[in-house]
Motif scaffolding. Structure first.
Motif, PDB file in Angstrom:
ATOM      1  N   ALA A 115       1.508 -45.058 -21.141  1.00 46.07           N
ATOM      2  CA  ALA A 115       0.609 -44.164 -21.875  1.00 46.07           C
ATOM      3  C   ALA A 115       1.237 -43.736 -23.198  1.00 46.07           C
ATOM      4  N   PHE A 156       4.326 -36.810 -26.901  1.00 49.38           N
ATOM      5  CA  PHE A 156       4.916 -38.031 -26.363  1.00 49.38           C
ATOM      6  C   PHE A 156       6.442 -37.985 -26.369  1.00 49.38           C
ATOM      7  N   ASN A 215      -2.346 -47.963 -20.092  1.00 46.39           N
ATOM      8  CA  ASN A 215      -2.908 -48.475 -21.345  1.00 46.39           C
ATOM      9  C   ASN A 215      -4.174 -47.717 -21.738  1.00 46.39           C
ATOM     10  N   GLU A 268       2.292 -47.502 -25.446  1.00 46.29           N
ATOM     11  CA  GLU A 268       1.191 -48.249 -26.056  1.00 46.29           C
ATOM     12  C   GLU A 268       0.550 -47.536 -27.242  1.00 46.29           C
ATOM     13  N   GLN A 269       1.108 -46.389 -27.646  1.00 47.59           N
ATOM     14  CA  GLN A 269       0.701 -45.827 -28.939  1.00 47.59           C
ATOM     15  C   GLN A 269       1.010 -46.818 -30.063  1.00 47.59           C
ATOM     16  N   ALA A 311      -3.279 -44.217 -22.831  1.00 47.13           N
ATOM     17  CA  ALA A 311      -2.635 -44.227 -24.148  1.00 47.13           C
ATOM     18  C   ALA A 311      -3.659 -44.089 -25.255  1.00 47.13           C
TER      19      ALA A 311
END
Length: 585
Positions: A324, A559, A533, A327-328, A536
């Motif tokens: 999460a 994050f 994902n 995958e930024q 994210a």
């Protein structure tokens, strides 16, 4: 003396491994080229301004990331179906060809640049990935049966192909998309997927009967190999099926509503229940029902199996939050790079960048070309047409690279492409993966809880650099001119975190889970990655509203704090996890 049936593949070796492995290496490389190349430009194309020489579509951030999140989620779920079809119906090799063809059509559809063809293209890519992805590794597994001592090396080589494809795809599709035209970037991904499919199809003689369509006899023999004598199986009960049905229906309501409501303003499934809107209630219901399934089923196993499955479930929970945040890189980070980073270089700085770009572009390509020539020497007589197609692919790559470098060196001022930074992940993996492999093979190999701590901590540290760099950006600001160094540090520490944690999931799956339950828990693991994902890009889609209220630094602090906090929890759980794993290292 009896010989193993796979010995034939080791007669013609390239760099100590069967030549067929390198056919798979290049096939996977082109698939990753197309996947990462397309993904690198998708969000910046969708959210780009609708005017100028290379206009985007002007979508909102939440709409673009909603589409990307749903796509990424299904990319990790469809292989479960594709793997089953290959195992039971069509065979591995045919599944790979079908998958590659569907993905080629998907990229071609996206190159047309209309909403209808965009959605058709995304759907074809999802289905094609389901056929392609699980069956490449299945072919390797079959090829190396009886040669287990060679498997680790084989998978290392294969995953170098994964990273090589990601590296070249992001570099070329990204540059072509940004500098020439988005359609050309999407189309380039499709061209190399098509060439990869042809190269694989005409290399069939190297694989013998591996991956053929399964027969009744072969399926019966396979069943006999995996069924454990005297073991009481944990069959699904009515309560299990009901809970799974609730999970599936709730998850689909949320997954389908998210892009429909944000992209098409279609509110049919956008329910508000118990004061929770945006169908988040159904996301929570899906999560709770799945957790209850695990709570109900796991205690029915024997004590050791139960404990090890609990340990693996805990690792899956950490996996959700890792992806999460990680995958930024496909969603919010490209937008940060475009809108808040100073990418204009002049004079000496521009020259230094051009030289760095030249080195990081040409050196990996030279290494891969050497592997290509080594494959030609061993296999040209047997699969000449496949080699010719592969050679033509590299001629095209080199032509684009030379044109790219020539164009960049002609300009006194350089604007670093948004997508250039995304290649750093693959570059750092290629640089540091051998060191991590040596570390894991040494007596200093840390336990699982420490690896998960390191992975989450390093990931959070990468975001801390971004949060620190953006500390002076006012809440609500639409742009800034921050140093590119913060991005480089972020990608470096994110990659180091990935190397600590990402390979561990499937490794501990094979160690902790009995063979008869691998399929079920394989699904649980990939479900965790899929949820990560989607989460994210669901959170990343709110970057504008979060930065409006808390500032850009506040967005990245989310994050930073959550992964580091979870990493510390993993460390604190070490005594419990060690007990639950019952001696598994």
């Amino acid at each position: 003396m009896s010989t193993n049936s796979t010995d034939q593949f080791f007669k013609d070796k390239v760099l100590g491994h069967p030549s067929g492995l390198f056919v798979l290496f290049f096939t996977e490389m082109w698939e990753r080229f197309s996947y990462y190349g397309m993904r690198a430009i998708l969000v910046i194309f969708l959210t780009g301004v609708i005017t100028g020489d290379n206009p985007g579509w002007g979508w909102s951030t939440s709409a673009a990331l909603s589409l990307l999140g749903t796509y990424a989620l299904f990319v990790y779920l469809t292989p479960l179906v594709g793997g089953w079809l290959a195992d039971n119906k069509i065979g591995y090799r045919m599944a790979v060809v079908i998958g590659a063809l569907l993905m080629t059509l998907g990229h071609a559809s996206m190159a047309i640049e209309t909403p209808t063809f965009l959605y058709i293209g995304i759907a074809l890519l999802i289905v094609g990935n389901g056929f392609f992805k699980p069956n490449m590794t299945s072919i390797i597994s079959k090829m190396y049966e009886g040669h287990d001592e060679k498997k680790d090396g084989a998978y290392n080589i294969f995953y170098m192909g994964v990273n090589a494809g990601a590296f070249i795809g992001i570099m070329l599709c990204g540059w072509v998309g940004e500098k020439v035209g988005w359609s050309y970037g999407f189309g380039l991904a499709g061209i190399f997927m098509f060439l990869g499919m042809l190269q694989f199809y005409f290399a069939q003689p190297l694989f013998g009967n591996i991956g053929d369509k399964p027969t009744i006899e072969s399926k019966s023999a396979e069943r006999e190999k995996v069924i454990a004598d005297g073991v009481k199986l944990n069959h699904f009960k009515i309560i299990d099926i009901v809970l799974l049905a609730v999970f599936l229906i709730s998850a689909l309501i949320f997954i389908i509503n998210d892009p429909l409501s944000k992209i098409g303003d279609i509110q049919t499934l956008n329910f508000t229940v118990a004061g929770i809107g945006d169908s988040l209630f159904f996301a929570l219901l899906a999560a709770i029902s799945f957790i209850i399934v695990l709570i109900v089923r796991i205690p029915r196993y024997t004590r050791i199996e139960r404990d090890r499955m609990i340990a693996f479930a805990i690792f899956c929970l950490f996996t959700v939050f890792f992806w999460a945040a990680f995958e930024q890189a496909a969603g919010s980070l490209p937008l940060y790079t475009r809108d808040f980073t100073n990418r204009i270089l002049e004079g000496g700085s521009a020259t230094v960048f051009k030289i760095v770009d030249l080195v990081v572009t040409v050196v990996p390509l030279l290494i891969i070309t050497y592997v290509l020539l080594s494959l030609f020497k061993k296999t040209f007589k047997k699969i000449g047409l496949s080699n010719i197609i592969l050679g033509c692919s590299f001629v095209i790559v080199w032509a684009i690279v030379i044109f790219k470098l020539y164009t960049e060196f002609q300009s006194n001022e350089t604007e670093v492409p948004v997508t250039w930074f995304a290649i750093l992940n693959s570059l750092f993996i290629i640089m540091f993966a051998p060191l991590f492999t040596k570390w894991w093979d040494s007596r200093f190999n840390p336990p699982a809880s420490v690896k998960y701590f390191l992975g989450l901590f390093l990931l959070g540290l990468g975001f801390a650099f971004l949060a620190f760099g953006a500390r002076d950006v006012e809440p609500g600001a639409k742009g800034a001119s921050l140093s590119m160094a913060w991005l480089v540090f972020a990608y470096l520490f994110h990659t180091l975190g990935e190397l600590c944690l990402s390979p561990m999931g499937l490794s501990y799956l094979s160690k902790l889970i009995p063979a008869r339950m691998i399929a079920l828990m394989f699904g649980v693991y990939y479900l965790a990655v899929a949820i990560g994902n989607k989460l994210a890009h669901y959170v990343g889609g709110d970057i504008e509203s979060i930065t409006q209220e808390r500032g850009l630094s506040g967005f990245f602090l989310i994050f930073t704090v959550i992964p580091i906090g979870l990493g510390i929890i993993s460390l604190l759980l070490h005594p419990l996890l060690k007990k639950l794993m019952h001696g598994v290292k």
